[in-house]
Design a protein around this motif. Structure first.
Motif, PDB file in Angstrom:
ATOM      1  N   ALA A  31      19.453 -10.094  13.009  1.00  0.00           N
ATOM      2  CA  ALA A  31      18.240  -9.891  12.220  1.00  0.00           C
ATOM      3  C   ALA A  31      17.090  -9.462  13.119  1.00  0.00           C
ATOM      4  CB  ALA A  31      17.867 -11.165  11.472  1.00  0.00           C
ATOM      5  N   PRO A  32      16.637  -8.216  13.001  1.00  0.00           N
ATOM      6  CA  PRO A  32      15.420  -7.797  13.713  1.00  0.00           C
ATOM      7  C   PRO A  32      14.212  -8.548  13.157  1.00  0.00           C
ATOM      8  CG  PRO A  32      16.685  -5.910  12.928  1.00  0.00           C
ATOM      9  CD  PRO A  32      17.250  -7.119  12.261  1.00  0.00           C
ATOM     10  N   PRO A  33      13.054  -8.456  13.808  1.00  0.00           N
ATOM     11  CA  PRO A  33      11.845  -9.112  13.280  1.00  0.00           C
ATOM     12  C   PRO A  33      11.539  -8.672  11.854  1.00  0.00           C
ATOM     13  CG  PRO A  33      11.479  -8.388  15.532  1.00  0.00           C
ATOM     14  CD  PRO A  33      12.809  -7.839  15.128  1.00  0.00           C
ATOM     15  N   PHE A  34      10.945  -9.575  11.101  1.00  0.00           N
ATOM     16  CA  PHE A  34      10.721  -9.339   9.672  1.00  0.00           C
ATOM     17  C   PHE A  34       9.841  -8.121   9.419  1.00  0.00           C
ATOM     18  CE2 PHE A  34       8.165 -10.144   5.826  1.00  0.00           C
ATOM     19  CZ  PHE A  34       9.183 -10.168   4.887  1.00  0.00           C
ATOM     20  N   ASN A  35       8.758  -7.970  10.191  1.00  0.00           N
ATOM     21  CA  ASN A  35       7.843  -6.848   9.941  1.00  0.00           C
ATOM     22  C   ASN A  35       8.520  -5.501  10.187  1.00  0.00           C
ATOM     23  OD1 ASN A  35       7.907  -7.514  12.747  1.00  0.00           O
ATOM     24  ND2 ASN A  35       6.108  -6.240  13.073  1.00  0.00           N
ATOM     25  N   ILE A  36       9.444  -5.458  11.141  1.00  0.00           N
ATOM     26  CA  ILE A  36      10.172  -4.210  11.394  1.00  0.00           C
ATOM     27  C   ILE A  36      11.127  -3.913  10.243  1.00  0.00           C
ATOM     28  CG2 ILE A  36      11.924  -3.160  12.877  1.00  0.00           C
ATOM     29  CD1 ILE A  36      10.519  -4.285  15.253  1.00  0.00           C
ATOM     30  N   LEU A  37      11.761  -4.944   9.707  1.00  0.00           N
ATOM     31  CA  LEU A  37      12.647  -4.740   8.559  1.00  0.00           C
ATOM     32  C   LEU A  37      11.878  -4.189   7.360  1.00  0.00           C
ATOM     33  CD1 LEU A  37      15.023  -7.856   8.594  1.00  0.00           C
ATOM     34  CD2 LEU A  37      15.623  -5.476   9.056  1.00  0.00           C
ATOM     35  N   VAL A  38      10.669  -4.698   7.138  1.00  0.00           N
ATOM     36  CA  VAL A  38       9.861  -4.211   6.013  1.00  0.00           C
ATOM     37  C   VAL A  38       9.490  -2.744   6.223  1.00  0.00           C
ATOM     38  CG1 VAL A  38       7.666  -4.470   4.795  1.00  0.00           C
ATOM     39  CG2 VAL A  38       8.977  -6.496   5.447  1.00  0.00           C
ATOM     40  N   ASN A  39       9.139  -2.379   7.450  1.00  0.00           N
ATOM     41  CA  ASN A  39       8.809  -0.976   7.734  1.00  0.00           C
ATOM     42  C   ASN A  39      10.017  -0.068   7.527  1.00  0.00           C
ATOM     43  OD1 ASN A  39       6.182  -1.657   8.415  1.00  0.00           O
ATOM     44  ND2 ASN A  39       6.629  -1.862  10.592  1.00  0.00           N
ATOM     45  N   ILE A  40      11.186  -0.551   7.902  1.00  0.00           N
ATOM     46  CA  ILE A  40      12.403   0.245   7.704  1.00  0.00           C
ATOM     47  C   ILE A  40      12.725   0.354   6.216  1.00  0.00           C
ATOM     48  CG2 ILE A  40      14.872   0.385   8.197  1.00  0.00           C
ATOM     49  CD1 ILE A  40      14.336  -1.070  10.820  1.00  0.00           C
ATOM     50  N   LEU A  41      12.501  -0.729   5.474  1.00  0.00           N
ATOM     51  CA  LEU A  41      12.687  -0.670   4.022  1.00  0.00           C
ATOM     52  C   LEU A  41      11.821   0.423   3.405  1.00  0.00           C
ATOM     53  CD1 LEU A  41      12.832  -4.421   2.919  1.00  0.00           C
ATOM     54  CD2 LEU A  41      14.508  -2.667   2.332  1.00  0.00           C
ATOM     55  N   SER A  42      10.572   0.485   3.825  1.00  0.00           N
ATOM     56  CA  SER A  42       9.657   1.496   3.295  1.00  0.00           C
ATOM     57  C   SER A  42      10.133   2.902   3.646  1.00  0.00           C
ATOM     58  CB  SER A  42       8.249   1.256   3.849  1.00  0.00           C
ATOM     59  OG  SER A  42       7.348   2.219   3.356  1.00  0.00           O
ATOM     60  N   MET A  43      10.567   3.088   4.882  1.00  0.00           N
ATOM     61  CA  MET A  43      11.042   4.404   5.305  1.00  0.00           C
ATOM     62  C   MET A  43      12.274   4.830   4.510  1.00  0.00           C
ATOM     63  SD  MET A  43      12.415   5.617   9.062  1.00  0.00           S
ATOM     64  CE  MET A  43      14.024   4.899   8.760  1.00  0.00           C
ATOM     65  N   CYS A  44      13.217   3.914   4.327  1.00  0.00           N
ATOM     66  CA  CYS A  44      14.451   4.244   3.608  1.00  0.00           C
ATOM     67  C   CYS A  44      14.181   4.502   2.126  1.00  0.00           C
ATOM     68  CB  CYS A  44      15.466   3.118   3.775  1.00  0.00           C
ATOM     69  SG  CYS A  44      16.081   2.916   5.464  1.00  0.00           S
ATOM     70  N   SER A  45      13.310   3.704   1.519  1.00  0.00           N
ATOM     71  CA  SER A  45      13.038   3.887   0.090  1.00  0.00           C
ATOM     72  C   SER A  45      12.326   5.206  -0.165  1.00  0.00           C
ATOM     73  CB  SER A  45      12.207   2.720  -0.440  1.00  0.00           C
ATOM     74  OG  SER A  45      10.927   2.679   0.169  1.00  0.00           O
ATOM     75  N   GLN A  46      11.419   5.598   0.722  1.00  0.00           N
ATOM     76  CA  GLN A  46      10.714   6.868   0.557  1.00  0.00           C
ATOM     77  C   GLN A  46      11.647   8.063   0.697  1.00  0.00           C
ATOM     78  OE1 GLN A  46       7.368   6.909   3.256  1.00  0.00           O
ATOM     79  NE2 GLN A  46       6.547   5.001   2.427  1.00  0.00           N
ATOM     80  N   ASN A  47      12.769   7.865   1.367  1.00  0.00           N
ATOM     81  CA  ASN A  47      13.756   8.935   1.511  1.00  0.00           C
ATOM     82  C   ASN A  47      14.907   8.806   0.518  1.00  0.00           C
ATOM     83  OD1 ASN A  47      13.120  10.664   4.103  1.00  0.00           O
ATOM     84  ND2 ASN A  47      12.639   8.550   4.642  1.00  0.00           N
ATOM     85  N   GLY A  48      14.794   7.851  -0.406  1.00  0.00           N
ATOM     86  CA  GLY A  48      15.819   7.697  -1.429  1.00  0.00           C
ATOM     87  C   GLY A  48      17.130   7.129  -0.924  1.00  0.00           C
ATOM     88  N   ASP A  49      17.107   6.421   0.206  1.00  0.00           N
ATOM     89  CA  ASP A  49      18.328   5.864   0.799  1.00  0.00           C
ATOM     90  C   ASP A  49      18.578   4.473   0.211  1.00  0.00           C
ATOM     91  OD1 ASP A  49      20.453   5.087   2.322  1.00  0.00           O
ATOM     92  OD2 ASP A  49      19.490   5.426   4.266  1.00  0.00           O
ATOM     93  N   LYS A  50      19.196   4.448  -0.965  1.00  0.00           N
ATOM     94  CA  LYS A  50      19.430   3.174  -1.647  1.00  0.00           C
ATOM     95  C   LYS A  50      20.391   2.279  -0.875  1.00  0.00           C
ATOM     96  CE  LYS A  50      20.832   5.139  -5.398  1.00  0.00           C
ATOM     97  NZ  LYS A  50      21.389   5.302  -6.760  1.00  0.00           N
ATOM     98  N   ASP A  51      21.431   2.862  -0.285  1.00  0.00           N
ATOM     99  CA  ASP A  51      22.434   2.057   0.413  1.00  0.00           C
ATOM    100  C   ASP A  51      21.812   1.264   1.561  1.00  0.00           C
ATOM    101  OD1 ASP A  51      24.361   3.033  -1.293  1.00  0.00           O
ATOM    102  OD2 ASP A  51      24.946   4.677   0.046  1.00  0.00           O
TER     103      ASP A  51
END
Length: 374
Positions: free
Chosen positions: A115-135
């Motif tokens: 598990a990476p740090p929580f704030n980094i996971l949230v930033n990655i979530l935002s990046m993936c969702s903006q690119n439509g990467d549901k998986d």
């Protein structure tokens, strides 16, 4: 010779003044302390620089190792990484907009239950969702549930990122259903949802999806009716009003007519609408906005918009339009931001056009005139 020496010795003081000695010693020790402090600071900074350089070389080496294509090599490397090193690799990949590397690292984190740090996971979530990467969003959801259960629950298991990814992939109806459910159940995330919708709605209107636009309007009206939140509807109004399509522009007018109170809330959008329109030289949008402001008797905002339009025409040397705007504002009793600016423009227009302008004294008329002729 002896006499000369005695005279010389007589001139040399047998005692030294305490004040002079104190002054000399103070200067000596002051200089000594400064030299010591400078030397200490220099050594400290050099040690810091050496430490940073060493850490940078280590991190660069780690990055190069992780970028090895073979999966086995990647597995070995991520198993041996500490949390700080893993966080650095993910952050570096995001800073370089290397989405492929980010996704690969997240997949490895899931496989090895890291598990990476929580704030980094949230930033990655935002990046993936903006690119439509549901998986990838689903995988990060699992990591958060396993390692940050409390934060995951507080954020509704990050379903709003799932909704954004689904929206980007084209299923706006399903995304709105998820957004609405979160909005109703989790007040903590409403601000985040508003921010997401602001950009998603603008992008959708520009892509000309009438069915999706109808769904968004219905969603926004439900939010308005149940929570008195005008924000989604103002986003729809702004996107439609700025659209180059006539049907969207008509939709913006209908929204103002059918939703009482919306006019008061779109006031905050007016400066942005004017700025974007004039920046792209779409003065016709500003003229349409002026008609709306006159219709709803919003004279304060009207004066500001006219002032911006006048500045624009003056900046590009369209003195004829400047003269017509000034005449029109005088005839309709619309106050401009500054009388000094009017006088200056009058002088310039007289010099450029050699034609007299209407007097600066406003003509009052009980009956308002809405026909814009400039």
């Amino acid at each position: 010779m002896a006499w000369n020496l005695s005279r010389l010795c007589g001139r040399v003081p047998r005692t030294v003044s305490i004040s002079k000695l104190t002054k000399v010693l103070a200067q000596f020790y002051s200089k000594f302390e400064v030299d010591v402090m400078d030397d200490f600071t220099s050594q400290l900074m050099q040690r810091k620089i050496d430490k940073w350089d060493l850490q940078k070389r280590k991190n660069d080496a780690l990055i190069e190792n992780v970028k090895v294509e073979e999966k086995e090599a990647q597995e070995v490397k991520i198993e041996g990484l500490g949390n700080e090193q893993l966080a650095f690799l993910l952050q570096d990949a995001m800073d370089n907009d290397d989405r492929e590397l980010v996704v690969n690292l997240i997949n490895l984190c899931v496989e090895h239950n890291r598990a990476p740090p929580f704030n980094i996971l949230v930033n990655i979530l935002s990046m993936c969702s903006q690119n439509g990467d549901k998986d990838s969003v689903y995988r990060i959801q699992k990591l958060c549930k396993d390692h940050y259960a409390g934060a995951s629950k507080q954020n509704s298991d990050f379903q709003h990122f799932v909704a954004e990814a689904i929206w980007v992939k084209g299923d706006v109806s399903k995304a709105l259903e998820i957004f609405e459910g979160i909005y109703r159940d989790n007040a903590y995330l409403r601000r985040r949802i508003r921010l997401m919708l602001k950009y998603l709605i603008a992008d959708l209107v520009s892509n000309r999806s009438e069915a999706a636009l109808w769904n968004i309007i219905k969603f926004s009206q439900r939010i308005l009716a149940d929570f008195q939140d005008f924000f989604p509807l103002t986003c729809v109004w702004q996107a439609c009003f700025l659209s180059e399509w006539f049907t969207d522009q008509c939709t913006a007018l209908e929204l103002l007519e059918k939703n009482n109170g919306l006019c008061k809330y779109v006031v905050n959008r007016i400066p942005y609408v004017v700025f974007v329109s004039l920046k792209s030289h779409r003065t016709e949008v500003v003229y349409r906005l002026l008609e709306i402001l006159l219709k709803y008797k919003m004279k304060q905002q009207y004066s500001s918009v006219v002032g911006s339009l006048l500045d624009y025409q003056f900046r590009y040397g369209d003195f004829q339009s400047c003269a017509e705007i000034i005449r029109w504002t005088i005839e309709n009793d619309v106050a401009l931001p500054s009388n000094q600016n009017i006088k200056m423009i009058n002088l310039l227009l007289n010099e450029k056009m050699k034609t007299p302008l209407a007097p600066l004294q406003p003509k009052r008329d009980d009956k308002p005139k809405y026909n814009l002729k400039f």
